[in-house]
Design an enzyme around this catalytic site. Structure first.
Site, PDB file in Angstrom:
ATOM      1  N   TYR A   1     -21.130 -96.914 -48.744  1.00 19.59           N
ATOM      2  CA  TYR A   1     -20.182 -98.293 -49.300  1.00 19.59           C
ATOM      3  C   TYR A   1     -20.635 -99.203 -50.131  1.00 19.59           C
ATOM      4  O   TYR A   1     -19.879 -99.961 -50.540  1.00 19.59           O
ATOM      5  CB  TYR A   1     -19.918 -99.028 -47.893  1.00 19.59           C
ATOM      6  CG  TYR A   1     -19.337 -99.151 -46.803  1.00 19.59           C
ATOM      7  CD1 TYR A   1     -17.831 -99.670 -46.665  1.00 19.59           C
ATOM      8  CD2 TYR A   1     -19.690 -98.396 -45.491  1.00 19.59           C
ATOM      9  CE1 TYR A   1     -16.927 -99.572 -45.866  1.00 19.59           C
ATOM     10  CE2 TYR A   1     -18.615 -97.700 -44.966  1.00 19.59           C
ATOM     11  CZ  TYR A   1     -17.423 -98.472 -45.275  1.00 19.59           C
ATOM     12  OH  TYR A   1     -16.663 -98.155 -44.334  1.00 19.59           O
TER      13      TYR A   1
ATOM     14  N   ASP B   1     -21.062-113.138 -52.483  1.00 18.04           N
ATOM     15  CA  ASP B   1     -22.234-112.638 -53.469  1.00 18.04           C
ATOM     16  C   ASP B   1     -22.910-112.798 -53.057  1.00 18.04           C
ATOM     17  O   ASP B   1     -24.282-112.210 -52.678  1.00 18.04           O
ATOM     18  CB  ASP B   1     -21.721-112.690 -54.969  1.00 18.04           C
ATOM     19  CG  ASP B   1     -20.276-111.779 -55.512  1.00 18.04           C
ATOM     20  OD1 ASP B   1     -19.923-111.245 -54.586  1.00 18.04           O
ATOM     21  OD2 ASP B   1     -20.479-112.068 -56.356  1.00 18.04           O
TER      22      ASP B   1
ATOM     23  N   HIS C   1     -19.668-106.970 -47.545  1.00 21.63           N
ATOM     24  CA  HIS C   1     -19.483-107.922 -48.730  1.00 21.63           C
ATOM     25  C   HIS C   1     -17.921-107.015 -49.548  1.00 21.63           C
ATOM     26  O   HIS C   1     -17.525-107.966 -49.967  1.00 21.63           O
ATOM     27  CB  HIS C   1     -20.686-107.336 -50.187  1.00 21.63           C
ATOM     28  CG  HIS C   1     -20.203-108.284 -51.439  1.00 21.63           C
ATOM     29  ND1 HIS C   1     -20.173-107.128 -52.584  1.00 21.63           N
ATOM     30  CD2 HIS C   1     -20.236-109.039 -51.706  1.00 21.63           C
ATOM     31  CE1 HIS C   1     -19.555-107.861 -53.676  1.00 21.63           C
ATOM     32  NE2 HIS C   1     -20.527-109.182 -52.984  1.00 21.63           N
ATOM     33  N   ASP C   2     -17.961-106.271 -49.170  1.00 20.80           N
ATOM     34  CA  ASP C   2     -16.591-105.283 -48.886  1.00 20.80           C
ATOM     35  C   ASP C   2     -15.467-106.051 -48.520  1.00 20.80           C
ATOM     36  O   ASP C   2     -14.965-106.875 -48.537  1.00 20.80           O
ATOM     37  CB  ASP C   2     -16.417-103.997 -48.746  1.00 20.80           C
ATOM     38  CG  ASP C   2     -17.382-103.196 -50.034  1.00 20.80           C
ATOM     39  OD1 ASP C   2     -17.880-103.147 -50.967  1.00 20.80           O
ATOM     40  OD2 ASP C   2     -17.306-101.822 -49.937  1.00 20.80           O
TER      41      ASP C   2
ATOM     42  N   GLY D   1     -20.975 -99.379 -53.843  1.00 19.09           N
ATOM     43  CA  GLY D   1     -20.562 -98.312 -55.337  1.00 19.09           C
ATOM     44  C   GLY D   1     -18.897 -98.965 -54.940  1.00 19.09           C
ATOM     45  O   GLY D   1     -18.661-100.260 -54.382  1.00 19.09           O
TER      46      GLY D   1
END
Length: 145
Positions: free
Chosen positions: A55, A119, A75-76, A57
């Site tokens: 995950y 973030d 985060h995604d 990248g």
């Protein structure tokens, strides 16, 4: 109007249309990079997280390989939720500070705050999770199905 003027006007319109179809570069990538380095006190450059696990990248799939990869998946997922609220995480600039306890978002509201929180949470998660060299630059076709 003279034919030459019409040609110039047409050329300007066509070039503007072409420029409008070029996607802008993500604005908050540098901010996120700086947040990561703030959270881990500069011990690991942010680019180390670009090709990690399934995950970290460009796009993720499959089951995260470890704790750090789960940080990237979270985060995604956070960005996906922000997009559902009509935010544009990759293009949202926000304000934050680097303190002794890592990155802290300034008191903003709306999309800026949402993206900043995504973030900052990820950067702090990265700093706590072990970095397993064996999971860096893995073959995602094999390991992430």
């Amino acid at each position: 109007m003279y034919p030459a003027h019409l040609l110039v006007l047409l050329a300007v319109c066509v070039s503007l249309l072409g420029a409008a179809s070029i996607p802008p570069l993500p604005l908050n990538v540098a901010q996120f990079d700086n947040m990561i380095e703030c959270a881990n006190y500069g011990s690991r450059p942010s680019w180390h997280y670009m090709e990690y696990g399934c995950y970290c990248g460009k796009e993720g799939s499959g089951t995260p390989v470890d704790e750090l990869d789960r940080c990237c998946k979270a985060h995604d997922d956070c960005y996906t939720e922000a997009e559902k609220r009509r935010c544009h995480p990759k293009f949202s600039a926000y304000s934050w500070k680097c303190g002794s306890d890592g990155p802290t978002c300034d008191p903003e509201t709306g999309c800026k705050r949402t993206v900043c929180d995504c973030d900052a949470t990820a950067a702090k998660c990265f700093a706590k999770a072990p970095f397993n060299q064996a999971n860096w630059n893995i073959d995602t076709e094999t390991h992430c199905q």
